[in-house]
Design a protein around this motif. Structure first.
Motif, mmCIF file in Angstrom:
data_model
loop_
_atom_site.group_PDB
_atom_site.id
_atom_site.type_symbol
_atom_site.label_atom_id
_atom_site.label_comp_id
_atom_site.label_asym_id
_atom_site.label_seq_id
_atom_site.Cartn_x
_atom_site.Cartn_y
_atom_site.Cartn_z
ATOM 1 N N ARG A 81 0.820 -1.209 0.000
ATOM 2 C CA ARG A 81 0.000 0.000 0.000
ATOM 3 C C ARG A 81 0.855 1.260 0.000
ATOM 4 O O ARG A 81 0.343 2.370 0.181
ATOM 5 N N GLY A 82 2.159 1.124 -0.246
ATOM 6 C CA GLY A 82 3.068 2.257 -0.112
ATOM 7 C C GLY A 82 2.714 3.442 -0.974
ATOM 8 O O GLY A 82 2.681 4.593 -0.504
ATOM 9 N N THR A 83 2.464 3.219 -2.266
ATOM 10 C CA THR A 83 2.166 4.368 -3.135
ATOM 11 C C THR A 83 0.756 4.901 -2.897
ATOM 12 O O THR A 83 0.481 6.064 -3.172
ATOM 13 N N ARG A 84 -0.133 4.055 -2.375
ATOM 14 C CA ARG A 84 -1.459 4.579 -2.017
ATOM 15 C C ARG A 84 -1.308 5.593 -0.881
ATOM 16 O O ARG A 84 -2.024 6.602 -0.827
ATOM 17 N N ALA A 85 -0.357 5.324 0.013
ATOM 18 C CA ALA A 85 -0.118 6.254 1.114
ATOM 19 C C ALA A 85 0.612 7.509 0.655
ATOM 20 O O ALA A 85 0.389 8.601 1.187
ATOM 21 N N SER A 86 1.503 7.387 -0.333
ATOM 22 C CA SER A 86 2.316 8.543 -0.739
ATOM 23 C C SER A 86 1.636 9.421 -1.778
ATOM 24 O O SER A 86 1.726 10.646 -1.722
ATOM 25 N N ILE A 87 0.943 8.798 -2.748
ATOM 26 C CA ILE A 87 0.356 9.595 -3.837
ATOM 27 C C ILE A 87 -1.118 9.279 -4.074
ATOM 28 O O ILE A 87 -1.715 9.792 -5.022
#
Length: 548
Positions: free
Chosen positions: A216-222
């Motif tokens: 879920r990393g990019t959901r959190a960042s962008i």
């Protein structure tokens, strides 16, 4: 078709001065913008063609980028090469900016690159000779076609890149987490993000590093999922062959193309780039190497990269051989403040063992007795790392004293050095461990400790252990072999060499949850104790190449 406007002429002149490219052959450049280059599947890739006004036919340099051919770097490449008598073709890769299709990182670069190469050679302004230039991913687009081009490329200019990206994605069988989350987030908004979103990206990426699960990393960042990050995390097991197509270095001996490489001692691709150089050199290829004191994206490296690539291509494609008159290897000896030239890499050096002793010393003698030290690693509070080889943020050397005071970090150090000690070449570590969990990481960092106590990182390495890593005895001892970065570094008289051993280096390396669960989906963490063994039967040590 246009003759470069005032803005382009000013950019070319300023770039020449700032980068130190020397005298240009022409100040007038013809630019054909947004040419549509057809691919076999019907997609078209937008492309700019730069040509010195005096040249109607000649060699061409191909630059394929996912970062916008019309940005400052893309235009600077086109203008710098054209002002020195070379034509340049700068292209947006599939799915980026004006080019058709979906950007699926790395997947289409061989087919699209070879199709573009064929198109260039069909143009009446190309005499059949084509070279390539670029750095990082734009270096990958060179490797994606170099070994397969027929006829071969006339020259390749490779900045901070590698023929095989897999070891950079998965250092020591871990995951290069900061690199991959930063890059995935950046490509996710480069076409569509607002100026405000892009300005705040680094802060949001840093905040997203602790996101669980990691998928879920990019959901959190962008605010969106990026398929590339899922591919990386879903194929992180050592025996997964998903990324085999990334390896363009399987037969470097047959490349038969003159190659120039520029690397940095704290660059994410350093180890693999030096391997590429060594293999080409052993095969008798015309190849040269420059390694400076830079990290990936370090501004002081931009001028040397441009000069190296423009000079190399002018020498190879325009016959200006005087530009090429230097020894094949040029490296910067850190803390000595000087460049050294050699005929080959690695340079002649004597490997020296430095043994870890349970009293915290680092010694060249074998420890007299067996002993154990231990630390407790908790993935919920992962051992941090700063500096080194990140992406998009400053790297290189930082003061490590705050990290070294943590109780999950063991340190070992030499006595004060009586004389300067030059370390040049490949280094390694062997650490004997017993871990509470079969899944655990062993991270080693070597530092330079000055008389003021400041501890500056020099080299490092990590090794992820899994259940398949069998013990060497019936009480769970495992022998962990760790490849440390290569370096050229002077430990000065009056300093000490210090070694850190810990259970991770977050966020540069993804945390080990120590549960055996998938890297992509793991949420639960398990703290655990790691024992480090020392003594004549368990020679935990580092090996440094000593240059005299």
């Amino acid at each position: 078709m246009i003759i470069d406007d005032l803005r382009d002429r000013l950019l070319g002149a300023v770039a020449d001065r700032l980068i130190g490219l020397g005298e240009s052959r022409t100040t007038r450049v013809v630019i054909d913008r947004d040419l549509k280059v057809p691919m076999p599947d019907g997609a078209t890739l937008v492309t700019d063609h730069y040509r010195p006004v005096e040249v109607s036919r000649g060699p061409v340099v191909l630059i394929r980028t996912p970062y916008d051919k019309s940005n400052l770097l893309g235009r600077a490449y086109g203008l710098a090469l054209a002002r020195r008598g070379l034509q340049a073709v700068v292209q947006d890769v599939r799915g980026t900016f004006g080019s058709d299709g979906e950007f699926e990182p790395f997947h289409h670069e061989t087919d699209d690159g070879l199709a573009t190469l064929a198109w260039i050679r069909e143009q009446d302004w190309c005499d059949g000779r084509v070279g390539t230039a670029g750095l990082s991913y734009v270096g990958y687009t060179q490797w994606a076609i170099g070994p397969y081009a027929e006829p071969r490329l006339s020259a390749m200019a490779l900045g901070i890149t590698a023929a095989d990206f897999r070891p950079t994605f998965y250092p020591g069988r871990s995951v290069g987490w900061q690199l991959l989350l930063d890059w995935s987030s950046g490509i996710g908004i480069q076409d569509s993000g607002t100026r405000l979103e892009k300005l705040g990206l680094k802060r949001r990426v840093a905040a997203a590093m602790t996101t669980l699960p990691a998928s879920r990393g990019t959901r959190a960042s962008i605010g969106q999922d990026i398929g590339f990050l899922h591919e990386i995390l879903d194929h992180a097991e050592p025996d997964d062959q998903f990324w085999d197509f990334l390896d363009h270095g399987r037969d470097l001996a047959a490349l038969d193309t003159p190659v120039s490489m520029l690397a940095g001692w704290y660059d994410i691709f350093l180890t693999e780039q030096l391997r590429d150089f060594t293999e080409l050199q052993r095969a008798g290829a015309e190849v040269r190497l420059t390694v400076g004191p830079w990290w990936h994206g370090d501004r002081p490296s931009v001028g040397p990269i441009f000069r190296d690539q423009v000079d190399w291509l002018a020498g190879q494609l325009l016959g200006d051989r005087a530009i090429l008159a230097r020894r094949p290897v040029r490296i910067y000896l850190q803390q000595a403040g000087r460049w050294l030239d050699f005929d080959s890499w690695p340079v002649p050096a004597e490997p020296r063992d430095y043994h870890l002793d349970a009293d915290g010393s680092l010694i060249t003698e074998i420890p007299a007795t067996e002993a154990i030290r231990a630390f407790n690693y908790d993935p919920a509070d992962p051992t941090p790392v700063d500096g080194g080889a990140p992406l998009g943020i400053p790297g290189g050397q930082v003061d490590n004293r705050t990290v070294e005071r943590r109780d999950d970090v063991l340190t070992y150090q030499t006595a004060t050095l009586a004389d300067d000690l030059d370390v040049i070449g490949d280094a390694s570590a062997t650490i004997f461990v017993r871990t509470e969990h079969s899944d655990a990481d062993v991270f080693v960092r070597v530092c330079d400790v000055g008389p003021n106590g400041r501890s500056l990182n020099v080299i490092e390495g990590i090794r992820r252990l899994r259940a398949a890593d069998e013990p060497i005895d019936d009480i769970g001892t495992r022998k962990v072999e760790i490849e440390l970065w290569p370096t050229a570094y002077r430990f000065r008289a009056g300093h000490r060499i210090r070694v850190q051993v810990s259970g991770g280096g977050f966020p540069n390396y993804i945390r080990n949850h120590q549960t055996g669960e998938s890297i992509s989906d793991a949420v639960r963490t398990a703290a655990g104790r790691t024992q480090i063994l020392h003594g004549p039967e368990h020679l935990s040590r580092i090996v440094l190449p000593i240059f005299r």
